[in-house]
Design an enzyme around this catalytic site. Structure first.
Site, mmCIF file in Angstrom:
data_model
loop_
_atom_site.group_PDB
_atom_site.id
_atom_site.type_symbol
_atom_site.label_atom_id
_atom_site.label_comp_id
_atom_site.label_asym_id
_atom_site.label_seq_id
_atom_site.Cartn_x
_atom_site.Cartn_y
_atom_site.Cartn_z
ATOM 1 N N ILE A 18 0.829 -1.217 0.000
ATOM 2 C CA ILE A 18 0.000 0.000 0.000
ATOM 3 C C ILE A 18 0.856 1.256 0.000
ATOM 4 O O ILE A 18 0.339 2.369 -0.009
ATOM 5 C CB ILE A 18 -0.952 0.019 1.220
ATOM 6 N N GLY A 19 2.174 1.099 0.007
ATOM 7 C CA GLY A 19 3.055 2.255 -0.039
ATOM 8 C C GLY A 19 4.497 1.820 -0.159
ATOM 9 O O GLY A 19 4.870 0.717 0.244
ATOM 10 N N GLY A 21 8.598 3.782 -0.198
ATOM 11 C CA GLY A 21 9.412 4.986 -0.183
ATOM 12 C C GLY A 21 10.843 4.640 0.140
ATOM 13 O O GLY A 21 11.250 3.471 0.116
ATOM 14 N N VAL A 26 5.461 -0.633 2.630
ATOM 15 C CA VAL A 26 4.375 -0.793 3.594
ATOM 16 C C VAL A 26 3.347 -1.747 3.003
ATOM 17 O O VAL A 26 2.923 -1.600 1.851
ATOM 18 C CB VAL A 26 3.710 0.555 3.930
ATOM 19 N N LYS A 41 5.431 -2.420 7.989
ATOM 20 C CA LYS A 41 6.468 -1.689 7.253
ATOM 21 C C LYS A 41 7.744 -2.514 7.258
ATOM 22 O O LYS A 41 8.294 -2.842 8.318
ATOM 23 C CB LYS A 41 6.721 -0.307 7.862
ATOM 24 N N ASP A 139 11.348 13.758 11.428
ATOM 25 C CA ASP A 139 11.005 13.855 10.002
ATOM 26 C C ASP A 139 9.524 14.199 9.832
ATOM 27 O O ASP A 139 8.781 13.474 9.168
ATOM 28 C CB ASP A 139 11.338 12.551 9.280
#
Length: 448
Positions: A18-19, A21, A26, A41, A139
């Site tokens: 679903i993600g 980076g 993820v 993750k 962050d």
């Protein structure tokens, strides 16, 4: 790389990505032991840091993730579990059907001030709770703010950017975080602390309100870091209480920024339509504050030595009078001022000017406006001449203009009317090139 359908730690069945980076992938997954959907993750580290540094980053990721797992807050993504096994480490987290604020801004470019303030309130409340636990995020960016389907905002990835080595490479190592949202001190190579999170939250919300980060953008990360470390924030085009709050968060000096708990209070005031509380004095480390006994009388005429001048970082007081009777204030001695008074009919509108905090290259001021008349005032205006080399970077609880060196502050809508003998305040942040924060301008107060 882990594939869909695999079982992690004997209980988390990976379903779909679903993600993805710089910090890893993820997955939406199913916790077979507790029968619930979770997000997993799979952390990665920047291969440029090398194998040895990668192993250190792995251990740091586990250590910081376990620390973060203590945090339970409705606006922070909860870490349920930390798993260290081949293909990992893995963080098992709360699953929130959502979009990142970064994705939202790709579609909408900028958001209304009311929506930005609501997001700021939710995220700052989570960060305040994290800071109370000793956890620094490091962050805070639009990519780490999740917006749920109901509009709820949650902050994710506490401490993970530093733990995985993700960030901008410098000659001395790594600077954790996303360059466009770094604080000046972190861009200059210092360790991120609580004030850095405050600045990054301000940068994130500035981007949502203005459509660009406070230092702009640049494909050259090093050039952007240098700009952040050296230059001032681009003044926001928007005005109003939200812009004033963001300017407080984006102060260059970390000591001049509010604590995250205060940031939460500021957003509570904005979303509740209440006046902003004035900044709390923040003396520099090692500065000894002197206690000043204030007379119990009303404001004195400035010629009666109604000002108080103390050491750097301490209060500077100046009593002010109407346009018809401008008088330069003088420092007081240790003896009580002579009992000179002026009737309310003579003064009308008066004010008191205080430097409540100072640091190299800047200072913070609070001005108290007082109605000395026996009738209500429908409005007020305060004017003064800005000392050479000084400039205002933000003002709250009023509306201001600067023409040449003349500063004019008019009441806000909510504090225009003053009952007899009532007071209101406004505040400002100013920067100076010559380091002289002790200038005492002559102010005038005009009633409407």
């Amino acid at each position: 790389m882990t594939d869909a359908g695999e079982l992690v730690a004997g209980r988390y069945r990976l379903a779909e990505r679903i993600g993805q980076g710089a910090m890893g992938v993820v997955w939406r997954a199913w916790d077979e032991r507790l029968d619930r959907v979770v997000a997993v993750k799979q952390l990665a580290y920047d291969p440029a840091i090398g194998q040895a540094a990668g192993q250190e980053a792995r251990l740091r990721a586990l250590r910081e993730a376990r620390l973060t797992a203590r945090l339970r807050h409705p606006h922070a993504i909860t870490v349920h579990d930390v798993v260290d096994e081949p293909g990992g480490p893995y963080l098992v987290m709360e699953y929130l059907p959502s979009r990142t604020l970064a994705d939202v801004l790709l579609d909408r470019e900028r958001l209304p001030a009311e929506e930005v303030a609501r997001i700021g309130l939710q995220v700052s409340s989570a960060l305040a709770a994290a800071h109370a636990e000793g956890v620094v995020h490091r962050d805070v960016t639009p990519a780490n703010v999740l917006i749920g389907e109901s509009g709820v905002a949650k902050i994710a990835d506490f401490g993970i950017s530093r733990a995985t080595g993700e960030g901008t490479v410098t000659g001395g190592g790594f600077i954790a975080g996303t360059p466009a949202y770094l604080s000046p001190e972190v861009a200059g190579g210092r360790e991120a602390g609580f004030p850095a999170d405050v600045f990054s939250l301000g940068s994130t919300l500035y981007r949502a309100l203005e459509g660009t980060p406070p230092f702009g953008t640049d494909d050259n990360a090093i050039a952007l870091l240098l700009r952040i470390a050296r230059d001032d924030v681009i003044p926001p085009k928007h005005s109003g209480p939200l812009a004033e709050v963001l300017l407080r968060l984006l102060q260059r000096d970390p000591a001049a920024r509010p604590a995250m708990a205060e940031v939460q209070e500021l957003f509570e005031a904005v979303t509740g339509g209440r006046p902003l509380p004035p900044p709390r004095p923040r003396p520099r480390a090692g500065t000894r504050l002197l206690r000043v006994r204030r007379p119990r009388r009303k404001l004195l005429l400035a010629g009666a030595a109604g000002a108080v001048l103390l050491a750097v970082g301490v209060v500077i007081g100046t009593a002010l009078v109407p346009d018809s009777e401008p008088v330069v204030a003088a420092p007081v001695s240790s003896a009580p001022p002579p009992p000179t008074t002026t009737t309310a009919a003579d003064l009308g509108c008066a004010a008191r000017y205080e430097v409540t905090n100072s640091w190299p290259g800047g200072y913070q001021v609070q001005v108290t406006v007082h109605n000395d008349r026996t009738a209500d005032l429908p409005g007020w205006t305060v004017r003064w001449t800005l000392p050479p080399g000084h400039r205002i970077t933000g003002l709250w609880n009023g509306n201001y203009t600067v023409e040449g060196s003349t500063v004019t502050v008019r009441n806000a809508d909510w504090n225009a009317k003053l009952a007899a003998n009532a007071t209101t305040t406004f505040g400002l942040i100013a920067l100076t090139q010559n380091g002289n924060d002790a200038a005492r301008p002559v102010l005038s107060c005009r009633t409407l």
